[in-house]
Design a protein around this motif. Sequence first.
Motif, mmCIF file in Angstrom:
data_model
loop_
_atom_site.group_PDB
_atom_site.id
_atom_site.type_symbol
_atom_site.label_atom_id
_atom_site.label_comp_id
_atom_site.label_asym_id
_atom_site.label_seq_id
_atom_site.Cartn_x
_atom_site.Cartn_y
_atom_site.Cartn_z
ATOM 1 N N LYS A 1 -5.613 -22.685 -12.843
ATOM 2 C CA LYS A 1 -3.861 -23.564 -13.417
ATOM 3 C C LYS A 1 -4.314 -23.512 -12.204
ATOM 4 C CE LYS A 1 -2.728 -19.834 -16.754
ATOM 5 N NZ LYS A 1 -2.124 -18.915 -17.234
ATOM 6 N N ASN A 2 -4.964 -24.615 -11.211
ATOM 7 C CA ASN A 2 -4.602 -25.302 -10.180
ATOM 8 C C ASN A 2 -3.378 -26.060 -10.654
ATOM 9 O OD1 ASN A 2 -6.000 -27.786 -10.516
ATOM 10 N ND2 ASN A 2 -7.512 -26.881 -11.216
ATOM 11 N N TRP A 3 -3.518 -26.590 -8.624
ATOM 12 C CA TRP A 3 -2.169 -27.152 -8.683
ATOM 13 C C TRP A 3 -1.599 -28.652 -9.380
ATOM 14 C CZ3 TRP A 3 -1.401 -31.386 -5.691
ATOM 15 C CH2 TRP A 3 -2.465 -31.338 -4.638
ATOM 16 N N ASP B 1 1.581 -30.526 -15.316
ATOM 17 C CA ASP B 1 2.924 -30.337 -16.638
ATOM 18 C C ASP B 1 4.038 -31.816 -16.528
ATOM 19 O OD1 ASP B 1 2.120 -28.415 -17.731
ATOM 20 O OD2 ASP B 1 2.171 -26.952 -16.803
ATOM 21 N N PHE B 2 3.889 -32.007 -14.608
ATOM 22 C CA PHE B 2 5.036 -33.334 -14.988
ATOM 23 C C PHE B 2 4.518 -34.102 -15.638
ATOM 24 C CE2 PHE B 2 5.901 -36.565 -12.086
ATOM 25 C CZ PHE B 2 7.220 -36.561 -12.329
ATOM 26 N N GLY C 1 5.353 -34.203 -18.958
ATOM 27 C CA GLY C 1 7.088 -34.419 -19.073
ATOM 28 C C GLY C 1 7.674 -32.997 -19.339
ATOM 29 N N LYS C 2 7.041 -32.153 -19.390
ATOM 30 C CA LYS C 2 7.494 -30.159 -18.507
ATOM 31 C C LYS C 2 8.371 -29.589 -18.250
ATOM 32 C CE LYS C 2 2.950 -28.680 -21.613
ATOM 33 N NZ LYS C 2 1.945 -27.979 -22.157
ATOM 34 N N PHE C 3 8.424 -30.306 -16.720
ATOM 35 C CA PHE C 3 9.488 -29.667 -15.908
ATOM 36 C C PHE C 3 9.237 -31.241 -15.051
ATOM 37 C CE2 PHE C 3 7.560 -28.483 -12.381
ATOM 38 C CZ PHE C 3 6.306 -28.986 -12.320
ATOM 39 N N GLY D 1 13.642 -27.638 -9.702
ATOM 40 C CA GLY D 1 13.124 -26.796 -10.009
ATOM 41 C C GLY D 1 11.397 -26.157 -10.170
ATOM 42 N N GLY D 2 11.640 -24.999 -10.490
ATOM 43 C CA GLY D 2 10.280 -24.431 -10.228
ATOM 44 C C GLY D 2 8.854 -24.712 -11.089
ATOM 45 N N HIS D 3 7.452 -24.706 -11.524
ATOM 46 C CA HIS D 3 7.098 -24.802 -12.815
ATOM 47 C C HIS D 3 6.981 -23.580 -13.153
ATOM 48 C CE1 HIS D 3 2.815 -24.279 -14.414
ATOM 49 N NE2 HIS D 3 3.554 -25.803 -14.796
#
Length: 273
Positions: A246-248, A255-256, A259-261, A266-268
Amino acid sequence: MAYETLMIEKSDGVALLSFNRPDKKNAMNPQLHEDMTNALEELRYDDQARAVVITGAGDAFCAGMDLKEVFHALKDQPARYDKVIRLATEWRGRTLRYFPKPTIAMVNGYCFGGAFSIVEGCDLAIAADEATFGLSEINFKGFPGGAVSKSLANLLRPRDALFYALTGRRFGGKIAAEIGLVNFSFPLAQLKTETMAIVHDIAGKDSSALKATKDAYRFSLEMTWEASMDYTNAKEDELAASQAAKNWKDEGVGDFVAGKFKPGLGGHENIKK
Ligand code: COA
């Protein structure tokens, strides 16, 4: 663990550590230095403590070094005195500064002398408007010794540091915020709510990223530009390795890209909510 001079309450990933000598305005006696050394060691490895808030029981944050039990009682015991000062310097000056989790000083009342090093050693500090700060050492013919002068040099503008150290004048939470000794001040009635809102925001972030953020800032202060670039570039890889699958880069940036956030908004961690 139970401590003679401290209380620790944990909830929602935050440890609230209170100095617990309210009758002595939470002055730091030798037992408190031993207790803080042990408590910080315990919280370092406690998964229930993702962030630590430090405050004082009763109406004081901390009235500084215990003048009776340290400077007076130990003045003819050089070995014992040296040991107490070493502990006192270490937990405020080094352990707090490089603590692997975010730390916040919540200054609820009196904050004198040696207590400035607690405020400075923490990553953030929030004060009550009604708190009273003072570098009172000059008033007893002393000076900001031990960890305190370095704390002043690290945090304050030279004019402010020397003005308050030379005069011993007291100031309140609003001035402490104005001169950058604390981040914000709030009315005492709101202090805990406002501090907890900030600390919960931080405690919800990725713990490895929080540690990297602290390390990159704290160690860069001591480095040349070249060394800092090398260190932070290496740190990016270390961070990714510590975050494993689950690395950055894969999850956070991934996830950016998917298109998820929007990290700017705001934060992941909010994806899951
Ligand atoms: N060291 C040892 N004892 C301290 C202390 C300190 N730094 N600060 C407060 N105490 C003790 C007082 O001696 C008193 O003990 P007692 O009840 O056994 O007599 C008790 O805490 C309550 O303090 P008191 O002075 O009665 O309260 P106050 O509200 O009138 O004043 C202070 C509070 C903090 C303004 C005053 O105690 C003071 O000036 N303390 C010294 C602050 C200082 O110079 N700190 C820098 C140290 S580096």
